[in-house]
Design an enzyme around this catalytic site. Structure first.
Site, mmCIF file in Angstrom:
data_model
loop_
_atom_site.group_PDB
_atom_site.id
_atom_site.type_symbol
_atom_site.label_atom_id
_atom_site.label_comp_id
_atom_site.label_asym_id
_atom_site.label_seq_id
_atom_site.Cartn_x
_atom_site.Cartn_y
_atom_site.Cartn_z
ATOM 1 N N ASP A 87 -52.708 50.884 -13.786
ATOM 2 C CA ASP A 87 -53.759 50.253 -12.988
ATOM 3 C C ASP A 87 -53.343 48.870 -12.504
ATOM 4 O OD1 ASP A 87 -55.645 52.219 -13.100
ATOM 5 O OD2 ASP A 87 -56.627 51.442 -14.881
ATOM 6 N N LYS A 141 -56.897 49.865 -8.636
ATOM 7 C CA LYS A 141 -58.101 49.718 -7.834
ATOM 8 C C LYS A 141 -58.518 48.266 -7.848
ATOM 9 C CE LYS A 141 -60.086 52.838 -10.412
ATOM 10 N NZ LYS A 141 -61.029 53.775 -11.009
ATOM 11 N N ASP A 198 -59.043 47.932 -22.865
ATOM 12 C CA ASP A 198 -59.235 49.150 -23.662
ATOM 13 C C ASP A 198 -59.624 50.285 -22.709
ATOM 14 O OD1 ASP A 198 -60.047 50.084 -26.732
ATOM 15 O OD2 ASP A 198 -61.167 51.109 -25.144
ATOM 16 N N MET A 233 -66.850 42.116 -14.624
ATOM 17 C CA MET A 233 -67.041 42.356 -13.179
ATOM 18 C C MET A 233 -68.340 41.703 -12.688
ATOM 19 S SD MET A 233 -66.133 46.408 -13.497
ATOM 20 C CE MET A 233 -67.087 46.572 -15.003
#
Ligand SMILES: C[S@@+](CC[C@H](N)C(=O)[O-])C[C@H]1O[C@@H](n2cnc3c(N)ncnc32)[C@H](O)[C@@H]1O
Length: 263
Positions: free
Chosen positions: A37, A59, A92, A173
């Site tokens: 990622d 992403k 995680d 986020m």
């Protein structure tokens, strides 16, 4: 190859390569292919041996490079081709990492898999900012909260359950929705003076820590130019940071420690 391979859903931790688990390091050395990622740090990718294939499926918020279904298909296809796959994820895999969805896809196809937990951003960033997320007499619990929703859907949280003063909240986020988070928590009864820490690029040489209060957080974050990835830690334990801040980012990095002072 005709035997089915195996997939390891591995947590890479928050960025500092020394926070990788011994098991994760071993698996990187034994992998045929690493599917990773955006939040996996360069230093950790450097630990992947030469000759091991790497597939980036990263992403960015609102800018999905690959839909989740496509990522699921990739790891299933690699495993069915007999490969030993390390699916490397920031933090995680089972904490806001969609690791559960990938594990379900593997289970549906009868592909053997293992989950290797990683240090999640909440505890790592708090520790590197000198904030114990629980502390006797101050916080008896901690709650990890997703601070964003899909697309333009407004943030809908059960604010009442987050209002307990002895509960430390860590929003992932959450930067783009800080105003909504402030409004929701204050309307549910949290004081505007509740201490807040924003930790960006936690555990990395360019870690930034901003200390502020709930009523000032969105404006202070904007003024300091803090950008994702960042966690927002809310609760009285944040006050301990002034005494327990121990992390000295590497010399030469663009690190700043910003302290908002009010009143
Ligand atoms: C999709 S979630 C993935 C969380 C990850 N699975 C974990 O356990 O940490 C991404 C969010 O994690 C947080 N995050 C991840 N790494 C971080 C870091 N090094 N510093 C600050 N926040 C981080 C940020 O809130 C970021 O927007």
């Amino acid at each position: 190859m005709n035997t089915v391979g195996r997939v390891y859903l591995v947590g890479a931790g928050p960025g500092d390569p020394e926070l990788l688990t011994v098991k994760a390091l071993r698996l990187l050395g034994e992998a045929d292919v690493v599917v990773y990622d955006r939040l996996v740090s360069e230093e950790i990718l450097a630990l992947v041996p030469d000759g091991v294939s790497r597939i980036f499926v990263g992403k960015a918020s609102g800018n999905h490079a690959l839909p989740q279904d496509e990522i699921n298909r990739i790891i299933v296809r690699l495993a069915l081709a007999g490969h030993r796959v390390v699916r490397l994820k920031g933090g995680d895999p089972f904490v806001f990492g969609r690791g559960g969805e990938e594990a379900l896809a593997l289970a549906e196809h009868g592909i053997p898999f293992e989950v290797v937990p990683g240090i999640t951003a909440a505890t790592a960033c708090a520790a590197y900012a000198g904030i114990p997320v629980t502390h006797r007499g101050i916080a008896s619990g901690v709650q990890l909260v997703a601070g964003h929703c899909r697309g333009t859907v407004p943030l809908e949280l059960n604010w009442k359950t987050l209002a307990d003063r002895e509960l430390t909240l860590v929003f992932y986020m959450g930067l783009a929705n800080l105003s909504e988070i402030r409004a929701g928590l204050i309307s549910a009864g949290r004081s505007g003076g509740t201490p807040v820490a924003v930790v960006a690029e936690g555990t990395k040489p360019d870690q930034r820590r901003l200390l502020t209060t709930l009523d000032r957080a969105p404006e202070d974050v904007a003024a300091a130019g803090i950008a994702p990835p960042a966690v927002v830690i809310i609760g009285d334990v944040v006050n301990l940071s002034a005494r327990l801040d121990w992390f000295v980012p590497e010399i030469g990095a663009q690190s700043t420690v910003a302290q908002a002072r009010h009143g």
